[in-house]
Every structure is written in structure tokens, then in C-alpha cells.
Design a protein around this motif. Structure first.
Motif, PDB file in Angstrom:
ATOM      1  N   TRP A   4       0.835  -1.202   0.000  1.00  0.00           N
ATOM      2  CA  TRP A   4       0.000   0.000   0.000  1.00  0.00           C
ATOM      3  C   TRP A   4       0.870   1.254   0.000  1.00  0.00           C
ATOM      4  O   TRP A   4       0.593   2.209  -0.733  1.00  0.00           O
ATOM      5  CB  TRP A   4      -0.922   0.035   1.226  1.00  0.00           C
ATOM      6  N   LEU A  22      -8.931   1.272   3.729  1.00  0.00           N
ATOM      7  CA  LEU A  22      -9.111  -0.143   3.400  1.00  0.00           C
ATOM      8  C   LEU A  22     -10.214  -0.797   4.212  1.00  0.00           C
ATOM      9  O   LEU A  22     -10.765  -1.827   3.804  1.00  0.00           O
ATOM     10  CB  LEU A  22      -7.793  -0.897   3.618  1.00  0.00           C
ATOM     11  N   CYS A  27     -13.997  -1.431  -0.286  1.00  0.00           N
ATOM     12  CA  CYS A  27     -12.667  -1.984  -0.534  1.00  0.00           C
ATOM     13  C   CYS A  27     -12.643  -3.466  -0.165  1.00  0.00           C
ATOM     14  O   CYS A  27     -13.015  -3.837   0.943  1.00  0.00           O
ATOM     15  CB  CYS A  27     -11.610  -1.240   0.283  1.00  0.00           C
ATOM     16  N   ARG A  28     -12.194  -4.284  -1.093  1.00  0.00           N
ATOM     17  CA  ARG A  28     -12.106  -5.708  -0.798  1.00  0.00           C
ATOM     18  C   ARG A  28     -10.965  -6.341  -1.591  1.00  0.00           C
ATOM     19  O   ARG A  28     -10.654  -5.919  -2.708  1.00  0.00           O
ATOM     20  CB  ARG A  28     -13.418  -6.423  -1.134  1.00  0.00           C
ATOM     21  N   ARG A  29     -10.330  -7.330  -0.989  1.00  0.00           N
ATOM     22  CA  ARG A  29      -9.243  -8.059  -1.627  1.00  0.00           C
ATOM     23  C   ARG A  29      -9.812  -9.321  -2.255  1.00  0.00           C
ATOM     24  O   ARG A  29     -10.603 -10.034  -1.655  1.00  0.00           O
ATOM     25  CB  ARG A  29      -8.159  -8.397  -0.611  1.00  0.00           C
ATOM     26  N   LYS A  30      -9.381  -9.600  -3.500  1.00  0.00           N
ATOM     27  CA  LYS A  30      -9.875 -10.778  -4.203  1.00  0.00           C
ATOM     28  C   LYS A  30      -8.699 -11.520  -4.832  1.00  0.00           C
ATOM     29  O   LYS A  30      -7.751 -10.902  -5.309  1.00  0.00           O
ATOM     30  CB  LYS A  30     -10.884 -10.379  -5.288  1.00  0.00           C
ATOM     31  N   LYS A  31      -8.793 -12.822  -4.833  1.00  0.00           N
ATOM     32  CA  LYS A  31      -7.771 -13.660  -5.452  1.00  0.00           C
ATOM     33  C   LYS A  31      -8.282 -14.208  -6.777  1.00  0.00           C
ATOM     34  O   LYS A  31      -9.458 -14.553  -6.913  1.00  0.00           O
ATOM     35  CB  LYS A  31      -7.373 -14.802  -4.516  1.00  0.00           C
ATOM     36  N   ILE A  52      -2.018  -6.406  -5.994  1.00  0.00           N
ATOM     37  CA  ILE A  52      -1.282  -6.682  -4.759  1.00  0.00           C
ATOM     38  C   ILE A  52      -0.093  -7.590  -5.060  1.00  0.00           C
ATOM     39  O   ILE A  52       1.039  -7.311  -4.683  1.00  0.00           O
ATOM     40  CB  ILE A  52      -2.205  -7.328  -3.711  1.00  0.00           C
ATOM     41  N   SER A  76       3.487  -4.574  -7.940  1.00  0.00           N
ATOM     42  CA  SER A  76       2.566  -4.464  -6.808  1.00  0.00           C
ATOM     43  C   SER A  76       2.276  -2.999  -6.516  1.00  0.00           C
ATOM     44  O   SER A  76       3.199  -2.187  -6.441  1.00  0.00           O
ATOM     45  CB  SER A  76       3.161  -5.131  -5.561  1.00  0.00           C
ATOM     46  N   GLU A 103      -3.480 -11.541  -6.687  1.00  0.00           N
ATOM     47  CA  GLU A 103      -4.378 -10.955  -5.698  1.00  0.00           C
ATOM     48  C   GLU A 103      -4.538  -9.477  -6.016  1.00  0.00           C
ATOM     49  O   GLU A 103      -3.579  -8.793  -6.348  1.00  0.00           O
ATOM     50  CB  GLU A 103      -3.840 -11.133  -4.279  1.00  0.00           C
ATOM     51  N   LEU A 105      -6.715  -5.678  -5.103  1.00  0.00           N
ATOM     52  CA  LEU A 105      -7.602  -4.858  -4.292  1.00  0.00           C
ATOM     53  C   LEU A 105      -8.619  -4.217  -5.219  1.00  0.00           C
ATOM     54  O   LEU A 105      -8.258  -3.570  -6.196  1.00  0.00           O
ATOM     55  CB  LEU A 105      -6.819  -3.772  -3.559  1.00  0.00           C
TER      56      LEU A 105
END
Length: 212
Positions: A4, A22, A27-31, A52, A76, A103, A105
Motif C-alpha cells: 500500500w 481499506l 474496498c475488498r481483496r480478491k484472489k 497486490i 505491486s 491478488e 484490491l
């Protein structure tokens, strides 16, 4: 947090401020597994995306079904897909595909106001880099493309050190790798350039600048 802090999206912000952003619900992290798509051509733009880890390729389909590579997102902290939220496009005209396990964001909906200044700087930098690329692609010959490319990247002593990968140069200029290598070799024989591995030095400025 290191990702970040290195991202231009969060430039100049404290760790506390970044964490506050965050924690917001948009805001969400996804793979994404290798081969899956972050978004497809025709999808409705609703989010901006920040890499990410991993690698995402941006590509576009031609009328004949051929795929055109537009760019790779590999660092990143880099953004992609953000411009669609601001230009009123109803659908993406390109795909974003994870070419290795990645991954991302995702920031959906309204962009937090605290990020607007950094977004403006990101847009300005991308516009500047695109303008540089247009200058290179607009050159009539491979030699002119090489000169323009090197001129934009030279140090004050006329050197371009350590980061010149032939494949990347050829892709950027939209020429073949063998054609690029031949022209670089010719320029070295003519005394315009000195080439040692990935390092290049402009040896004859008068001849070099003839192609600007």
C-alpha cells in the motif's frame, strides 16, 4: 502495508489513514487463479483495481478474433481499469486476465474523496507516458524509434544503464526483436552508440540527434 505504501494511490498517507480507507466497505481483496478474468470486455465498469501480487494482462479482441496485448500489470501497487469510472463508458472495451495466480484490491462504487488528488497525479503521469510512446510509435524508421526511446531515458552523461531488455524495447516500439538488434548493431558500428550488455552510451551526439 508495504504494498500500500509503495502504491501511487496511497502516496503521502500514513499507515493509519491507509488502514481507514481499506476498512471501508467498498474496498475488498480478491484472489484470481491463473487464467481467470478480473473483468471482461462488455462488463459494466464499477470498480478500480490495484495489483497486490501476481500479473494481470490487459488485452483487446480484433474483429477477426485475434488478441492484441495492450499492457502487463506486474508491479505491486499499480492501478488498472480506473479510467473507466471517470469517462462515462458503459462497458469495458478490453479484458483484464490473471496470467498467474494473483491478488487484487478492488475499490467499488464511489472513490473515497481522500484519494482524488493522488488519482489526478496518476492520470497525469499515465497521460505523459502515453504521449512519450506516441512520439516513438509515430517515428518513420526503426532507427528514429530507437533514438527517441533512448533520448527519453538517458542520464545527463548520455548513458542508459541496466534496464534495457531487448524484448521489452521491441514490444514498446512495435518492432521485431531481430530488427531491433540489427539496427542497434548498425548504430554501434557507425559509432553512434556504445553497447555493453544492457548498458548503452550515446557516443556521437551529432549523429544521434540527426534522427530526433
Amino acid at each position: 502495508m508495504e504494498v500500500w505504501k509503495k502504491s501511487p494511490l496511497f502516496h503521502g498517507m500514513t499507515e493509519q489513514k491507509i488502514e481507514e480507507i481499506l476498512m471501508q466497505e467498498q474496498c475488498r481483496r480478491k484472489k484470481y487463479e491463473k487464467g481467470t478474468f478480473v473483468f471482461l470486455e462488455g462488463d459494466v465498469p464499477k470498480s478500480l483495481f490495484l495489483l497486490i501480487q501476481g500479473k494481470v494482462t490487459i488485452s483487446q479482441s480484433t474483429m477477426s478474433g485475434r488478441r492484441i496485448l495492450l499492457t502487463d500489470i506486474t508491479r505491486s501497487g499499480d492501478l488498472f481499469g480506473e479510467v473507466y469510472l471517470f469517462i462515462g463508458k458503459e462497458a469495458y472495451d478490453m479484458d483484464a486476465q490473471a496470467v498467474e495466480d494473483s491478488e487484487v484490491l478492488e475499490i467499488a462504487g464511489e472513490i473515497p474523496r481522500v484519494l482524488w488528488q493522488n488519482m489526478l497525479e496518476i492520470f497525469a503521469k499515465k497521460a505523459y507516458l502515453m504521449n512519450q510512446k506516441v512520439k516513438v510509435l509515430g517515428c518513420a524508421s526503426i532507427r528514429e524509434k530507437i533514438v527517441r526511446y533512448l533520448f527519453e531515458r538517458k542520464n545527463t552523461d548520455g548513458t542508459i544503464r541496466g534496464n534495457l531488455v531487448r524484448e521489452e524495447m521491441a514490444e514498446y516500439m512495435n518492432v521485431t526483436r531481430p530488427s531491433l538488434s540489427r539496427e542497434l548493431g548498425s548504430m554501434q558500428k557507425e559509432g553512434i552508440l556504445e553497447i555493453q550488455g544492457r548498458d548503452i552510451r550515446i557516443a556521437d551526439w551529432e549523429k544521434f540527434e540527426m534522427y530526433l
